[in-house]
Scaffold this motif. Structure first.
Motif, PDB file in Angstrom:
ATOM      1  N   PHE A   1       0.836  -1.205   0.000  1.00  0.00           N
ATOM      2  CA  PHE A   1       0.000   0.000   0.000  1.00  0.00           C
ATOM      3  C   PHE A   1       0.871   1.255   0.000  1.00  0.00           C
ATOM      4  CE2 PHE A   1      -2.579  -3.342   1.815  1.00  0.00           C
ATOM      5  CZ  PHE A   1      -3.846  -3.122   1.309  1.00  0.00           C
ATOM      6  N   ALA A   2       1.814   1.308   0.938  1.00  0.00           N
ATOM      7  CA  ALA A   2       2.687   2.478   1.032  1.00  0.00           C
ATOM      8  C   ALA A   2       3.576   2.600  -0.198  1.00  0.00           C
ATOM      9  CB  ALA A   2       3.543   2.386   2.297  1.00  0.00           C
ATOM     10  N   GLY A   3       4.043   1.470  -0.685  1.00  0.00           N
ATOM     11  CA  GLY A   3       4.916   1.485  -1.852  1.00  0.00           C
ATOM     12  C   GLY A   3       4.224   2.041  -3.082  1.00  0.00           C
ATOM     13  N   CYS A   4       2.995   1.604  -3.313  1.00  0.00           N
ATOM     14  CA  CYS A   4       2.284   2.057  -4.517  1.00  0.00           C
ATOM     15  C   CYS A   4       2.029   3.559  -4.508  1.00  0.00           C
ATOM     16  CB  CYS A   4       0.986   1.273  -4.685  1.00  0.00           C
ATOM     17  SG  CYS A   4       1.243  -0.411  -5.295  1.00  0.00           S
ATOM     18  N   VAL A   5       1.717   4.148  -3.347  1.00  0.00           N
ATOM     19  CA  VAL A   5       1.454   5.589  -3.325  1.00  0.00           C
ATOM     20  C   VAL A   5       2.735   6.413  -3.273  1.00  0.00           C
ATOM     21  CG1 VAL A   5      -0.849   5.339  -2.328  1.00  0.00           C
ATOM     22  CG2 VAL A   5       1.098   5.770  -0.819  1.00  0.00           C
ATOM     23  N   THR A   6       3.887   5.747  -3.124  1.00  0.00           N
ATOM     24  CA  THR A   6       5.156   6.475  -3.119  1.00  0.00           C
ATOM     25  C   THR A   6       6.047   6.067  -4.289  1.00  0.00           C
ATOM     26  OG1 THR A   6       6.178   4.870  -1.599  1.00  0.00           O
ATOM     27  CG2 THR A   6       5.122   6.807  -0.608  1.00  0.00           C
TER      28      THR A   6
ATOM     29  N   LYS B   1      -4.055  19.453   8.869  1.00  0.00           N
ATOM     30  CA  LYS B   1      -4.795  18.196   9.024  1.00  0.00           C
ATOM     31  C   LYS B   1      -3.859  17.003   8.793  1.00  0.00           C
ATOM     32  CE  LYS B   1      -8.768  15.573   7.271  1.00  0.00           C
ATOM     33  NZ  LYS B   1      -9.203  15.127   8.592  1.00  0.00           N
ATOM     34  N   ILE B   2      -3.043  17.099   7.767  1.00  0.00           N
ATOM     35  CA  ILE B   2      -2.105  16.015   7.471  1.00  0.00           C
ATOM     36  C   ILE B   2      -1.143  15.812   8.640  1.00  0.00           C
ATOM     37  CG2 ILE B   2      -0.173  15.343   5.986  1.00  0.00           C
ATOM     38  CD1 ILE B   2      -1.770  16.831   3.709  1.00  0.00           C
ATOM     39  N   ASP B   3      -0.565  16.920   9.140  1.00  0.00           N
ATOM     40  CA  ASP B   3       0.379  16.813  10.252  1.00  0.00           C
ATOM     41  C   ASP B   3      -0.282  16.225  11.490  1.00  0.00           C
ATOM     42  OD1 ASP B   3       2.416  17.857   8.696  1.00  0.00           O
ATOM     43  OD2 ASP B   3       2.228  19.900   9.494  1.00  0.00           O
ATOM     44  N   ALA B   4      -1.508  16.659  11.794  1.00  0.00           N
ATOM     45  CA  ALA B   4      -2.201  16.176  12.993  1.00  0.00           C
ATOM     46  C   ALA B   4      -2.524  14.689  12.877  1.00  0.00           C
ATOM     47  CB  ALA B   4      -3.476  16.985  13.223  1.00  0.00           C
ATOM     48  N   GLU B   5      -3.006  14.280  11.727  1.00  0.00           N
ATOM     49  CA  GLU B   5      -3.373  12.867  11.570  1.00  0.00           C
ATOM     50  C   GLU B   5      -2.146  11.969  11.564  1.00  0.00           C
ATOM     51  OE1 GLU B   5      -6.491  11.678   9.028  1.00  0.00           O
ATOM     52  OE2 GLU B   5      -7.623  13.520   9.325  1.00  0.00           O
ATOM     53  N   LEU B   6      -1.070  12.402  10.913  1.00  0.00           N
ATOM     54  CA  LEU B   6       0.150  11.597  10.911  1.00  0.00           C
ATOM     55  C   LEU B   6       0.747  11.501  12.313  1.00  0.00           C
ATOM     56  CD1 LEU B   6       1.831  12.714   7.564  1.00  0.00           C
ATOM     57  CD2 LEU B   6       0.681  10.539   8.052  1.00  0.00           C
TER      58      LEU B   6
ATOM     59  N   VAL C   1       5.942  12.682   2.366  1.00  0.00           N
ATOM     60  CA  VAL C   1       5.392  13.916   2.941  1.00  0.00           C
ATOM     61  C   VAL C   1       6.454  15.008   2.968  1.00  0.00           C
ATOM     62  CG1 VAL C   1       4.507  14.971   5.071  1.00  0.00           C
ATOM     63  CG2 VAL C   1       3.626  12.765   4.318  1.00  0.00           C
ATOM     64  N   HIS C   2       7.650  14.683   3.443  1.00  0.00           N
ATOM     65  CA  HIS C   2       8.720  15.682   3.515  1.00  0.00           C
ATOM     66  C   HIS C   2       9.084  16.200   2.125  1.00  0.00           C
ATOM     67  CE1 HIS C   2       8.991  14.974   7.724  1.00  0.00           C
ATOM     68  NE2 HIS C   2       9.487  13.762   7.610  1.00  0.00           N
ATOM     69  N   ALA C   3       9.163  15.294   1.146  1.00  0.00           N
ATOM     70  CA  ALA C   3       9.493  15.718  -0.221  1.00  0.00           C
ATOM     71  C   ALA C   3       8.394  16.610  -0.791  1.00  0.00           C
ATOM     72  CB  ALA C   3       9.707  14.498  -1.110  1.00  0.00           C
ATOM     73  N   PHE C   4       7.141  16.267  -0.512  1.00  0.00           N
ATOM     74  CA  PHE C   4       6.022  17.042  -1.032  1.00  0.00           C
ATOM     75  C   PHE C   4       6.053  18.479  -0.503  1.00  0.00           C
ATOM     76  CE2 PHE C   4       1.719  18.713  -0.638  1.00  0.00           C
ATOM     77  CZ  PHE C   4       1.269  18.607  -1.934  1.00  0.00           C
ATOM     78  N   PHE C   5       6.241  18.633   0.812  1.00  0.00           N
ATOM     79  CA  PHE C   5       6.213  19.976   1.388  1.00  0.00           C
ATOM     80  C   PHE C   5       7.497  20.754   1.145  1.00  0.00           C
ATOM     81  CE2 PHE C   5       2.728  18.079   3.971  1.00  0.00           C
ATOM     82  CZ  PHE C   5       1.730  18.908   3.484  1.00  0.00           C
ATOM     83  N   ALA C   6       8.543  20.097   0.664  1.00  0.00           N
ATOM     84  CA  ALA C   6       9.778  20.793   0.319  1.00  0.00           C
ATOM     85  C   ALA C   6       9.737  21.363  -1.092  1.00  0.00           C
ATOM     86  CB  ALA C   6      10.970  19.838   0.448  1.00  0.00           C
TER      87      ALA C   6
END
Length: 197
Positions: free
Chosen positions: A61-66, A147-152, A178-183
């Protein structure tokens, strides 16, 4: 009820496609509802079959979305398709009908075989946390960062308390995404999403 599964399909040439997908089940009928455009949809329409994999290996699951979409597969027994090599159980499906929709059609699939490949050893909170995290990652462009930060942060509690090596690896992939996205600069915002996670 929606079950979080991994759907495997193949192109007409036999190339596997692996997609995490929530599926609905009504007896021997499975409903697949991929968002268009969708390789899963194209493959099912072309070949008339799919396999629903029931796995606790949340790295898929994690692999496919990354961006990690290559996972070992083996041939299915009753349909011209593949299943995950490492799955607890799977259902082999044939296309019965299509309910067309421009955004999210419904593929009505009839089960032709159910197979158990390994024993189910119990539930794990970290596995559920990874799946929820993968859903968040697939929606990075749609949700506010708070929301993303709180849920994670909340999901990381289950990771810290109950994760094994597979869950830790999957969680790290999600955190890296997540880190790559917000960078990235705002105009470059894009994250690999799955068809119906």
């Amino acid at each position: 009820m929606i079950h979080e599964t991994v759907v495997t399909t193949v192109t007409p040439e036999g190339k596997p496609h692996i997609a995490p997908m929530g599926v609905r089940q009504q007896g021997d009928t499975f409903l697949l509802m991929p968002f268009l455009p969708s390789a899963t949809y194209d493959n099912v329409i072309s070949t008339g079959c799919a396999v629903v994999n029931f796995t606790t290996d949340v790295r898929v699951f994690a692999g496919c979305v990354t961006g990690r979409r290559t996972w070992p597969t083996v041939a299915a027994r009753h349909v011209r398709c593949v299943r995950l090599a490492d799955t607890l159980a799977h259902a082999e499906l044939r296309l019965a009908s299509v309910e067309y929709d421009s955004q999210r059609p419904t593929l009505v699939m009839e089960c032709v075989a159910r197979c158990t490949n390994a024993p189910f050893t119990g539930l794990n909170r970290a596995q559920a946390a990874v799946i929820e995290g993968a859903v968040l990652i697939s929606r990075l462009t749609m949700l506010p960062r708070e929301k993303i930060d709180a849920e994670l942060a909340y999901l990381s509690i289950a990771i810290g308390k109950t994760a094994g090596p597979r869950e830790l690896q999957a969680w790290q992939w999600l955190m890296d995404a997540v880190h790559a996205f917000f960078a990235r600069p705002a105009e470059a915002d894009h994250v690999p999403t799955e068809e119906a996670l």
